[in-house]
Enzyme design. Structure first.
Site, mmCIF file in Angstrom:
data_model
loop_
_atom_site.group_PDB
_atom_site.id
_atom_site.type_symbol
_atom_site.label_atom_id
_atom_site.label_comp_id
_atom_site.label_asym_id
_atom_site.label_seq_id
_atom_site.Cartn_x
_atom_site.Cartn_y
_atom_site.Cartn_z
ATOM 1 N N GLY A 200 57.212 10.493 61.032
ATOM 2 C CA GLY A 200 57.552 11.344 59.840
ATOM 3 C C GLY A 200 57.532 13.027 60.455
ATOM 4 O O GLY A 200 58.321 13.586 60.303
ATOM 5 N N GLU A 243 50.134 10.923 51.713
ATOM 6 C CA GLU A 243 48.878 10.483 52.395
ATOM 7 C C GLU A 243 47.760 11.005 51.789
ATOM 8 O O GLU A 243 46.673 10.550 51.271
ATOM 9 C CB GLU A 243 48.719 10.754 54.012
ATOM 10 C CG GLU A 243 49.789 10.065 54.793
ATOM 11 C CD GLU A 243 51.259 10.350 54.783
ATOM 12 O OE1 GLU A 243 51.942 9.550 55.534
ATOM 13 O OE2 GLU A 243 51.378 11.554 54.291
ATOM 14 N N ASP A 292 46.852 4.369 77.704
ATOM 15 C CA ASP A 292 47.324 4.158 76.359
ATOM 16 C C ASP A 292 46.806 2.776 75.771
ATOM 17 O O ASP A 292 46.186 2.069 76.493
ATOM 18 C CB ASP A 292 48.818 4.227 76.238
ATOM 19 C CG ASP A 292 48.960 4.652 74.784
ATOM 20 O OD1 ASP A 292 48.816 4.062 74.007
ATOM 21 O OD2 ASP A 292 49.778 5.805 74.808
#
Length: 493
Positions: A200, A243, A292
Protein backbone atom coordinates in the site's frame (compact mmCIF):
# COMPACT_ATOMS: atom_id res chain seq x y z
CA UNK A 1 -10.00 -6.51 26.93
CA UNK A 2 -9.24 -2.96 25.79
CA UNK A 3 -5.66 -1.69 25.87
CA UNK A 4 -5.35 2.07 25.72
CA UNK A 5 -1.69 1.95 24.72
CA UNK A 6 1.38 -0.26 24.58
CA UNK A 7 2.16 0.36 28.25
CA UNK A 8 -1.29 -0.85 29.25
CA UNK A 9 -0.68 -4.11 27.37
CA UNK A 10 2.79 -4.49 28.90
CA UNK A 11 1.26 -4.10 32.38
CA UNK A 12 -1.29 -6.81 31.64
CA UNK A 13 1.41 -9.16 30.33
CA UNK A 14 3.44 -8.59 33.49
CA UNK A 15 0.43 -9.40 35.69
CA UNK A 16 -0.01 -12.78 34.02
CA UNK A 17 3.70 -13.63 33.98
CA UNK A 18 4.14 -13.00 30.26
CA UNK A 19 6.73 -10.21 30.53
CA UNK A 20 10.30 -10.40 31.81
CA UNK A 21 12.27 -7.29 32.71
CA UNK A 22 15.99 -7.57 31.91
CA UNK A 23 18.03 -5.22 34.10
CA UNK A 24 21.54 -6.25 33.02
CA UNK A 25 23.30 -4.14 30.34
CA UNK A 26 22.50 -5.81 27.01
CA UNK A 27 23.95 -4.71 23.68
CA UNK A 28 21.58 -3.94 20.80
CA UNK A 29 24.35 -5.27 18.54
CA UNK A 30 23.60 -9.02 18.09
CA UNK A 31 23.32 -9.92 21.80
CA UNK A 32 19.73 -8.72 22.13
CA UNK A 33 18.78 -10.83 19.10
CA UNK A 34 20.34 -13.99 20.55
CA UNK A 35 18.54 -13.55 23.87
CA UNK A 36 15.22 -12.82 22.14
CA UNK A 37 15.62 -15.78 19.76
CA UNK A 38 16.37 -18.29 22.52
CA UNK A 39 13.43 -16.99 24.53
CA UNK A 40 11.01 -17.18 21.61
CA UNK A 41 12.05 -20.73 20.67
CA UNK A 42 11.36 -21.73 24.28
CA UNK A 43 7.90 -20.11 24.05
CA UNK A 44 9.00 -17.62 26.69
CA UNK A 45 7.69 -14.18 27.70
CA UNK A 46 7.96 -10.78 26.09
CA UNK A 47 11.22 -9.06 27.05
CA UNK A 48 11.78 -5.52 28.27
CA UNK A 49 15.48 -4.65 28.19
CA UNK A 50 15.72 -1.82 30.70
CA UNK A 51 19.45 -1.21 30.24
CA UNK A 52 20.08 -1.32 26.48
CA UNK A 53 23.63 -0.37 25.49
CA UNK A 54 25.53 0.16 22.24
CA UNK A 55 28.20 -2.20 20.90
CA UNK A 56 30.80 -0.13 22.76
CA UNK A 57 28.78 -0.26 25.99
CA UNK A 58 27.33 3.25 25.94
CA UNK A 59 23.85 3.37 27.55
CA UNK A 60 20.89 4.50 25.43
CA UNK A 61 18.66 5.57 28.32
CA UNK A 62 15.67 4.06 26.51
CA UNK A 63 14.28 0.56 27.17
CA UNK A 64 13.75 -1.91 24.33
CA UNK A 65 10.72 -4.21 24.04
CA UNK A 66 11.08 -7.45 22.05
CA UNK A 67 9.07 -10.67 21.55
CA UNK A 68 5.81 -8.83 22.22
CA UNK A 69 3.94 -11.24 19.92
CA UNK A 70 6.23 -14.19 20.65
CA UNK A 71 3.43 -16.73 21.25
CA UNK A 72 0.10 -17.19 19.42
CA UNK A 73 -1.77 -16.68 22.69
CA UNK A 74 -0.17 -13.25 23.16
CA UNK A 75 -1.30 -12.32 19.64
CA UNK A 76 -4.84 -13.40 20.55
CA UNK A 77 -4.63 -11.43 23.80
CA UNK A 78 -3.54 -8.34 21.86
CA UNK A 79 -6.58 -8.78 19.62
CA UNK A 80 -8.85 -8.89 22.65
CA UNK A 81 -9.40 -12.65 22.44
CA UNK A 82 -8.79 -15.36 25.05
CA UNK A 83 -7.05 -17.84 22.77
CA UNK A 84 -5.97 -18.44 19.19
CA UNK A 85 -9.14 -20.35 18.32
CA UNK A 86 -11.21 -17.25 19.07
CA UNK A 87 -9.40 -15.44 16.25
CA UNK A 88 -11.80 -17.21 13.88
CA UNK A 89 -14.39 -14.70 15.13
CA UNK A 90 -12.12 -11.87 13.97
CA UNK A 91 -11.93 -13.57 10.59
CA UNK A 92 -15.72 -13.88 10.41
CA UNK A 93 -16.03 -10.16 11.12
CA UNK A 94 -13.53 -9.35 8.37
CA UNK A 95 -15.33 -11.69 5.97
CA UNK A 96 -18.59 -9.86 6.65
CA UNK A 97 -16.95 -6.45 6.15
CA UNK A 98 -15.32 -7.65 2.94
CA UNK A 99 -18.60 -8.92 1.47
CA UNK A 100 -21.51 -7.77 3.65
CA UNK A 101 -24.87 -9.50 3.28
CA UNK A 102 -28.24 -7.94 4.18
CA UNK A 103 -30.13 -9.56 7.08
CA UNK A 104 -32.32 -12.49 5.99
CA UNK A 105 -35.08 -11.48 8.37
CA UNK A 106 -35.89 -9.82 11.68
CA UNK A 107 -34.28 -12.55 13.77
CA UNK A 108 -31.13 -12.45 11.63
CA UNK A 109 -31.03 -8.65 12.00
CA UNK A 110 -31.21 -9.00 15.80
CA UNK A 111 -28.36 -11.49 15.67
CA UNK A 112 -26.20 -9.01 13.81
CA UNK A 113 -26.73 -6.15 16.28
CA UNK A 114 -23.45 -6.90 18.15
CA UNK A 115 -21.58 -6.61 14.84
CA UNK A 116 -23.29 -3.32 14.02
CA UNK A 117 -22.33 -2.03 17.48
CA UNK A 118 -18.71 -2.92 16.75
CA UNK A 119 -18.85 -0.97 13.50
CA UNK A 120 -19.70 2.16 15.52
CA UNK A 121 -16.14 2.03 16.85
CA UNK A 122 -14.68 2.39 13.36
CA UNK A 123 -14.27 6.21 13.06
CA UNK A 124 -11.09 7.62 14.58
CA UNK A 125 -10.97 10.10 17.44
CA UNK A 126 -8.59 13.04 16.89
CA UNK A 127 -6.59 14.12 19.96
CA UNK A 128 -5.22 17.67 19.98
CA UNK A 129 -2.57 17.23 22.70
CA UNK A 130 -1.39 13.65 22.21
CA UNK A 131 1.02 11.75 24.41
CA UNK A 132 3.16 10.93 21.37
CA UNK A 133 4.12 14.62 21.11
CA UNK A 134 5.17 15.23 24.71
CA UNK A 135 8.74 15.64 23.43
CA UNK A 136 9.47 17.21 20.03
CA UNK A 137 12.88 17.10 18.33
CA UNK A 138 13.69 18.89 15.07
CA UNK A 139 16.68 20.18 13.11
CA UNK A 140 20.05 19.11 14.53
CA UNK A 141 18.31 17.50 17.52
CA UNK A 142 17.03 14.73 15.22
CA UNK A 143 19.50 11.88 15.78
CA UNK A 144 18.51 8.27 15.18
CA UNK A 145 21.88 7.07 16.46
CA UNK A 146 20.73 7.94 19.99
CA UNK A 147 17.92 5.38 19.73
CA UNK A 148 18.53 1.71 20.70
CA UNK A 149 17.99 0.37 17.18
CA UNK A 150 19.02 -3.26 16.84
CA UNK A 151 21.71 -4.74 14.61
CA UNK A 152 20.31 -8.26 14.48
CA UNK A 153 22.70 -10.53 12.56
CA UNK A 154 26.47 -10.59 11.91
CA UNK A 155 26.03 -9.91 8.18
CA UNK A 156 23.57 -7.01 8.57
CA UNK A 157 24.88 -3.87 6.92
CA UNK A 158 23.54 -1.37 9.51
CA UNK A 159 21.03 -0.98 12.38
CA UNK A 160 17.48 -1.73 11.27
CA UNK A 161 14.11 -0.35 12.38
CA UNK A 162 11.77 -3.35 12.27
CA UNK A 163 8.43 -2.50 13.92
CA UNK A 164 7.71 0.92 12.43
CA UNK A 165 4.11 1.51 11.29
CA UNK A 166 4.50 3.63 8.18
CA UNK A 167 1.60 6.01 7.53
CA UNK A 168 0.95 7.13 3.94
CA UNK A 169 -1.87 8.53 1.84
CA UNK A 170 -2.40 8.47 -1.92
CA UNK A 171 -3.27 11.72 -3.75
CA UNK A 172 -6.89 10.67 -4.40
CA UNK A 173 -7.57 8.64 -1.25
CA UNK A 174 -9.37 9.68 1.90
CA UNK A 175 -8.17 6.71 3.91
CA UNK A 176 -4.62 6.42 5.12
CA UNK A 177 -2.55 3.28 4.72
CA UNK A 178 -0.63 1.66 7.56
CA UNK A 179 2.12 -0.74 6.62
CA UNK A 180 5.12 -2.29 8.35
CA UNK A 181 8.24 -1.84 6.24
CA UNK A 182 11.74 -2.25 7.58
CA UNK A 183 14.01 0.80 7.53
CA UNK A 184 17.80 0.72 7.28
CA UNK A 185 19.46 3.54 9.20
CA UNK A 186 21.77 5.51 6.88
CA UNK A 187 22.65 8.45 9.12
CA UNK A 188 21.31 10.48 12.03
CA UNK A 189 18.31 11.66 9.96
CA UNK A 190 17.98 9.27 7.01
CA UNK A 191 16.55 5.76 6.62
CA UNK A 192 15.78 3.57 3.62
CA UNK A 193 12.09 2.74 3.15
CA UNK A 194 12.04 -0.87 1.95
CA UNK A 195 8.61 -1.58 0.57
CA UNK A 196 7.67 -3.97 -2.22
CA UNK A 197 5.95 -2.49 -5.27
CA UNK A 198 2.54 -4.08 -4.54
CA UNK A 199 2.33 -2.85 -0.94
CA UNK A 200 0.00 0.00 0.00
CA UNK A 201 2.69 2.52 0.89
CA UNK A 202 4.60 1.93 -2.34
CA UNK A 203 1.40 2.28 -4.40
CA UNK A 204 0.54 5.55 -2.62
CA UNK A 205 4.06 6.86 -3.36
CA UNK A 206 3.86 5.89 -7.04
CA UNK A 207 0.51 7.67 -7.45
CA UNK A 208 1.88 10.76 -5.72
CA UNK A 209 4.92 10.88 -8.02
CA UNK A 210 2.70 10.75 -11.10
CA UNK A 211 0.48 13.55 -9.83
CA UNK A 212 3.27 15.68 -8.32
CA UNK A 213 6.51 15.08 -10.25
CA UNK A 214 9.62 16.12 -8.36
CA UNK A 215 7.77 16.99 -5.13
CA UNK A 216 8.59 15.58 -1.70
CA UNK A 217 6.22 12.93 -0.38
CA UNK A 218 5.24 13.24 3.32
CA UNK A 219 5.59 10.14 5.50
CA UNK A 220 5.22 9.42 9.22
CA UNK A 221 6.39 6.29 11.05
CA UNK A 222 4.97 5.21 14.43
CA UNK A 223 6.93 3.02 16.85
CA UNK A 224 5.29 1.45 19.89
CA UNK A 225 1.62 1.90 19.03
CA UNK A 226 -1.11 0.12 20.99
CA UNK A 227 -1.42 -3.61 20.14
CA UNK A 228 -4.71 -3.31 18.21
CA UNK A 229 -3.22 -0.70 15.88
CA UNK A 230 -0.04 -2.73 15.35
CA UNK A 231 -2.03 -5.86 14.49
CA UNK A 232 -4.39 -3.84 12.31
CA UNK A 233 -1.38 -3.09 10.12
CA UNK A 234 -0.58 -6.79 9.56
CA UNK A 235 -4.14 -8.14 9.23
CA UNK A 236 -5.77 -8.63 5.78
CA UNK A 237 -8.34 -5.83 6.10
CA UNK A 238 -10.53 -5.04 3.05
CA UNK A 239 -9.13 -2.31 0.81
CA UNK A 240 -12.07 -0.05 1.64
CA UNK A 241 -11.39 -0.27 5.39
CA UNK A 242 -8.53 1.61 7.04
CA UNK A 243 -6.25 -0.13 9.49
CA UNK A 244 -7.21 2.49 12.09
CA UNK A 245 -10.87 1.58 11.65
CA UNK A 246 -10.15 -2.12 12.00
CA UNK A 247 -8.07 -1.43 15.12
CA UNK A 248 -11.14 0.28 16.58
CA UNK A 249 -13.17 -2.87 15.92
CA UNK A 250 -10.56 -5.04 17.64
CA UNK A 251 -10.25 -2.72 20.60
CA UNK A 252 -13.94 -2.02 21.00
CA UNK A 253 -13.15 1.68 21.17
CA UNK A 254 -12.27 4.30 18.58
CA UNK A 255 -8.62 4.57 17.60
CA UNK A 256 -7.13 7.79 18.93
CA UNK A 257 -4.98 9.63 16.40
CA UNK A 258 -3.19 12.96 16.19
CA UNK A 259 -2.08 15.12 13.29
CA UNK A 260 1.65 14.96 12.62
CA UNK A 261 3.55 18.16 13.36
CA UNK A 262 5.10 18.51 9.90
CA UNK A 263 2.37 17.04 7.66
CA UNK A 264 -1.34 16.18 7.59
CA UNK A 265 -0.93 12.46 8.26
CA UNK A 266 -2.63 11.08 11.36
CA UNK A 267 -0.52 8.97 13.70
CA UNK A 268 -1.46 6.83 16.73
CA UNK A 269 -1.88 9.34 19.55
CA UNK A 270 -0.46 7.06 22.25
CA UNK A 271 2.51 5.72 20.25
CA UNK A 272 5.87 5.80 22.00
CA UNK A 273 7.85 7.40 19.15
CA UNK A 274 6.96 9.08 15.84
CA UNK A 275 9.37 9.74 12.97
CA UNK A 276 8.15 12.44 10.58
CA UNK A 277 9.69 13.35 7.27
CA UNK A 278 9.53 12.92 3.51
CA UNK A 279 10.66 10.88 0.55
CA UNK A 280 12.48 12.71 -2.24
CA UNK A 281 11.55 10.87 -5.47
CA UNK A 282 15.08 11.43 -6.75
CA UNK A 283 16.82 9.96 -3.69
CA UNK A 284 17.32 6.20 -3.69
CA UNK A 285 19.89 4.02 -1.92
CA UNK A 286 20.99 0.36 -1.92
CA UNK A 287 19.28 -1.50 0.94
CA UNK A 288 20.74 -4.55 2.66
CA UNK A 289 21.92 -7.18 3.00
CA UNK A 290 19.88 -8.20 6.05
CA UNK A 291 19.01 -11.50 7.63
CA UNK A 292 15.37 -12.11 6.78
CA UNK A 293 12.41 -14.31 7.73
CA UNK A 294 13.55 -16.87 5.15
CA UNK A 295 16.62 -17.70 7.22
CA UNK A 296 18.96 -16.17 4.65
CA UNK A 297 20.48 -12.77 3.93
CA UNK A 298 18.55 -11.00 1.19
CA UNK A 299 19.90 -9.40 -1.97
CA UNK A 300 20.82 -5.72 -2.12
CA UNK A 301 18.29 -3.57 -3.99
CA UNK A 302 17.48 0.13 -4.35
CA UNK A 303 14.65 1.74 -2.39
CA UNK A 304 13.59 5.32 -1.59
CA UNK A 305 15.25 7.26 1.22
CA UNK A 306 13.24 8.94 3.98
CA UNK A 307 14.63 12.14 5.46
CA UNK A 308 13.52 12.46 9.09
CA UNK A 309 12.73 16.09 9.91
CA UNK A 310 11.08 15.56 13.31
CA UNK A 311 11.08 12.97 16.07
CA UNK A 312 8.27 13.20 18.61
CA UNK A 313 7.90 10.90 21.58
CA UNK A 314 6.37 10.24 24.94
CA UNK A 315 8.23 10.91 28.15
CA UNK A 316 10.29 7.83 29.07
CA UNK A 317 9.62 6.34 25.63
CA UNK A 318 9.93 2.59 24.99
CA UNK A 319 11.52 1.41 21.72
CA UNK A 320 9.58 -1.52 20.23
CA UNK A 321 11.76 -3.88 18.20
CA UNK A 322 12.02 -7.38 16.77
CA UNK A 323 14.30 -9.54 14.64
CA UNK A 324 13.59 -11.76 11.65
CA UNK A 325 15.30 -15.07 10.91
CA UNK A 326 14.67 -18.70 10.09
CA UNK A 327 11.29 -19.72 11.55
CA UNK A 328 10.21 -19.66 14.25
CA UNK A 329 10.61 -15.92 14.62
CA UNK A 330 8.09 -13.28 15.66
CA UNK A 331 6.63 -12.84 12.13
CA UNK A 332 6.18 -16.63 11.94
CA UNK A 333 4.31 -16.64 15.26
CA UNK A 334 2.10 -13.82 13.98
CA UNK A 335 1.50 -15.93 10.88
CA UNK A 336 0.32 -18.88 12.99
CA UNK A 337 -2.20 -16.66 14.75
CA UNK A 338 -3.35 -14.80 11.64
CA UNK A 339 -3.86 -18.16 9.93
CA UNK A 340 -7.03 -18.45 12.03
CA UNK A 341 -8.20 -15.08 10.72
CA UNK A 342 -7.73 -16.20 7.11
CA UNK A 343 -9.89 -19.34 7.39
CA UNK A 344 -13.36 -17.69 7.65
CA UNK A 345 -12.44 -15.16 4.94
CA UNK A 346 -11.60 -17.99 2.53
CA UNK A 347 -14.63 -20.04 3.61
CA UNK A 348 -17.00 -17.19 2.79
CA UNK A 349 -15.77 -17.25 -0.81
CA UNK A 350 -15.19 -21.03 -0.97
CA UNK A 351 -17.60 -22.77 1.47
CA UNK A 352 -16.14 -26.15 0.52
CA UNK A 353 -12.90 -25.30 2.33
CA UNK A 354 -12.78 -27.12 5.67
CA UNK A 355 -9.39 -25.90 6.85
CA UNK A 356 -6.46 -23.83 5.61
CA UNK A 357 -2.96 -23.99 7.04
CA UNK A 358 0.21 -22.02 6.40
CA UNK A 359 3.01 -23.99 8.13
CA UNK A 360 5.41 -21.58 9.86
CA UNK A 361 8.37 -23.57 8.58
CA UNK A 362 7.20 -22.56 5.08
CA UNK A 363 8.15 -18.95 5.89
CA UNK A 364 4.50 -18.30 6.87
CA UNK A 365 3.15 -17.88 3.34
CA UNK A 366 5.16 -19.87 0.79
CA UNK A 367 3.25 -23.15 1.24
CA UNK A 368 -0.43 -23.72 2.00
CA UNK A 369 -2.34 -26.90 2.83
CA UNK A 370 -6.08 -26.79 2.12
CA UNK A 371 -8.68 -29.42 2.97
CA UNK A 372 -11.98 -29.43 1.09
CA UNK A 373 -15.27 -31.26 0.93
CA UNK A 374 -14.76 -32.37 -2.66
CA UNK A 375 -17.87 -32.17 -4.85
CA UNK A 376 -16.78 -32.81 -8.45
CA UNK A 377 -13.86 -33.77 -10.68
CA UNK A 378 -11.30 -30.99 -10.97
CA UNK A 379 -12.52 -29.34 -7.77
CA UNK A 380 -9.04 -29.27 -6.20
CA UNK A 381 -7.62 -27.28 -9.11
CA UNK A 382 -10.35 -24.66 -8.77
CA UNK A 383 -9.45 -24.23 -5.11
CA UNK A 384 -5.74 -23.85 -5.96
CA UNK A 385 -6.54 -21.02 -8.38
CA UNK A 386 -8.84 -19.46 -5.81
CA UNK A 387 -6.18 -19.40 -3.11
CA UNK A 388 -3.66 -17.75 -5.43
CA UNK A 389 -6.07 -15.09 -6.64
CA UNK A 390 -8.49 -14.25 -3.82
CA UNK A 391 -6.27 -12.41 -1.31
CA UNK A 392 -3.10 -10.51 -2.17
CA UNK A 393 -1.52 -12.12 0.91
CA UNK A 394 -1.30 -15.39 -1.07
CA UNK A 395 0.20 -13.91 -4.23
CA UNK A 396 3.61 -15.21 -3.16
CA UNK A 397 2.44 -18.66 -2.04
CA UNK A 398 4.56 -21.02 -4.14
CA UNK A 399 2.99 -24.36 -3.20
CA UNK A 400 -0.67 -25.24 -2.59
CA UNK A 401 -1.54 -28.78 -1.48
CA UNK A 402 -5.25 -29.69 -1.60
CA UNK A 403 -6.53 -32.70 0.38
CA UNK A 404 -9.91 -34.21 1.25
CA UNK A 405 -11.63 -33.36 4.51
CA UNK A 406 -10.60 -36.67 6.09
CA UNK A 407 -7.04 -35.31 6.23
CA UNK A 408 -5.75 -33.06 9.02
CA UNK A 409 -4.17 -30.10 7.23
CA UNK A 410 -1.98 -29.41 10.29
CA UNK A 411 -0.54 -32.92 10.56
CA UNK A 412 2.34 -33.57 8.16
CA UNK A 413 2.02 -37.35 8.62
CA UNK A 414 -1.57 -37.14 7.40
CA UNK A 415 -0.76 -34.78 4.51
CA UNK A 416 2.21 -36.82 3.28
CA UNK A 417 0.14 -40.02 3.45
CA UNK A 418 -2.49 -38.36 1.24
CA UNK A 419 0.16 -37.11 -1.20
CA UNK A 420 1.86 -40.48 -1.54
CA UNK A 421 -1.35 -42.53 -1.89
CA UNK A 422 -3.72 -40.18 -3.79
CA UNK A 423 -1.39 -38.33 -6.16
CA UNK A 424 0.06 -39.18 -9.52
CA UNK A 425 2.91 -36.69 -10.07
CA UNK A 426 2.08 -36.06 -13.72
CA UNK A 427 -1.72 -35.95 -13.51
CA UNK A 428 -2.09 -34.21 -10.17
CA UNK A 429 0.57 -31.51 -10.32
CA UNK A 430 -0.18 -28.07 -11.75
CA UNK A 431 2.76 -25.85 -12.73
CA UNK A 432 2.28 -22.19 -13.58
CA UNK A 433 5.23 -20.18 -14.86
CA UNK A 434 6.06 -16.46 -14.77
CA UNK A 435 3.95 -15.51 -11.75
CA UNK A 436 4.65 -12.86 -9.08
CA UNK A 437 7.10 -14.12 -6.46
CA UNK A 438 8.59 -12.47 -3.40
CA UNK A 439 11.77 -10.79 -4.57
CA UNK A 440 13.47 -12.12 -1.41
CA UNK A 441 13.00 -15.62 -2.88
CA UNK A 442 16.42 -16.17 -4.46
CA UNK A 443 15.32 -19.65 -5.59
CA UNK A 444 13.23 -18.06 -8.37
CA UNK A 445 15.09 -17.68 -11.71
CA UNK A 446 14.24 -13.98 -12.01
CA UNK A 447 13.87 -11.53 -9.13
CA UNK A 448 10.16 -11.08 -8.45
CA UNK A 449 9.05 -13.62 -11.07
CA UNK A 450 8.82 -17.38 -10.66
CA UNK A 451 6.60 -20.43 -10.84
CA UNK A 452 3.90 -21.95 -8.65
CA UNK A 453 2.99 -25.57 -8.00
CA UNK A 454 -0.40 -26.96 -7.06
CA UNK A 455 -0.74 -30.54 -5.81
CA UNK A 456 -4.05 -32.39 -5.90
CA UNK A 457 -3.85 -34.92 -3.06
CA UNK A 458 -7.60 -35.65 -3.05
CA UNK A 459 -9.32 -38.95 -3.81
CA UNK A 460 -9.94 -39.09 -7.55
CA UNK A 461 -13.41 -39.09 -9.03
CA UNK A 462 -14.67 -40.65 -12.29
CA UNK A 463 -13.23 -38.56 -15.09
CA UNK A 464 -9.99 -38.07 -13.15
CA UNK A 465 -8.99 -41.76 -13.22
CA UNK A 466 -9.95 -44.96 -15.07
CA UNK A 467 -8.91 -47.24 -12.22
CA UNK A 468 -10.89 -48.59 -9.31
CA UNK A 469 -10.04 -46.29 -6.41
CA UNK A 470 -8.80 -47.71 -3.12
CA UNK A 471 -10.99 -47.72 -0.01
CA UNK A 472 -9.26 -46.56 3.20
CA UNK A 473 -8.86 -49.14 5.96
CA UNK A 474 -10.79 -48.33 9.12
CA UNK A 475 -11.87 -50.35 12.14
CA UNK A 476 -15.60 -50.60 12.87
CA UNK A 477 -16.96 -48.25 15.51
CA UNK A 478 -18.39 -51.21 17.42
CA UNK A 479 -14.95 -52.76 17.92
CA UNK A 480 -13.45 -49.38 18.82
CA UNK A 481 -16.07 -48.96 21.55
CA UNK A 482 -15.40 -52.46 22.91
CA UNK A 483 -11.66 -51.80 23.13
CA UNK A 484 -12.30 -48.39 24.74
CA UNK A 485 -14.09 -50.17 27.59
CA UNK A 486 -11.25 -52.70 27.97
CA UNK A 487 -8.33 -50.32 27.52
CA UNK A 488 -7.65 -49.25 31.10
CA UNK A 489 -8.03 -52.81 32.33
CA UNK A 490 -5.44 -54.06 29.80
CA UNK A 491 -2.83 -51.69 31.29
CA UNK A 492 -0.66 -51.85 28.17
CA UNK A 493 0.69 -48.31 28.20
Amino acid sequence: MKYSDLRDFISQLEKIGQLKRITQPISTHLTMTEISDRTLRAKGPALLFENAVSESGEPYNMPVLTNLFGTPDRVALAMGQKDVGALRDVGKLLAMLKEPEPPKGFRDALGKIPVYKQVLNMPVKVIKKPLCQQIVLSGDDVDLTKMPIQSCWPGDVAPLITWGLTVTRGPHKERQNLGIYRQQVLSKNKVIMRWLSHRGGALDFQEFKKENPGEKYPVSVALGADPATILGAVTPVPDTLSEYAFAGLLRGAKTEVAKSISNDLEVPATAEIILEGYLDPEEMAPEGPYGDHTGYYNEVDNFPVMTVTHITMRKDAIYHSTYTGRPPDEPAILGVALNEVFVPILQKQFPEIQDFYLPPEGCSYRLAVVTIKKQYAGHAKRVMMGVWSFLRQFMYTKFVIVCDDDINARDWEDVIWAMTTRMDPSRDTVLIENTPIDYLDFASPVSGLGSKMGMDATNKWPGETNREWGEPIEMTQEIKNQVDELWDELDIL
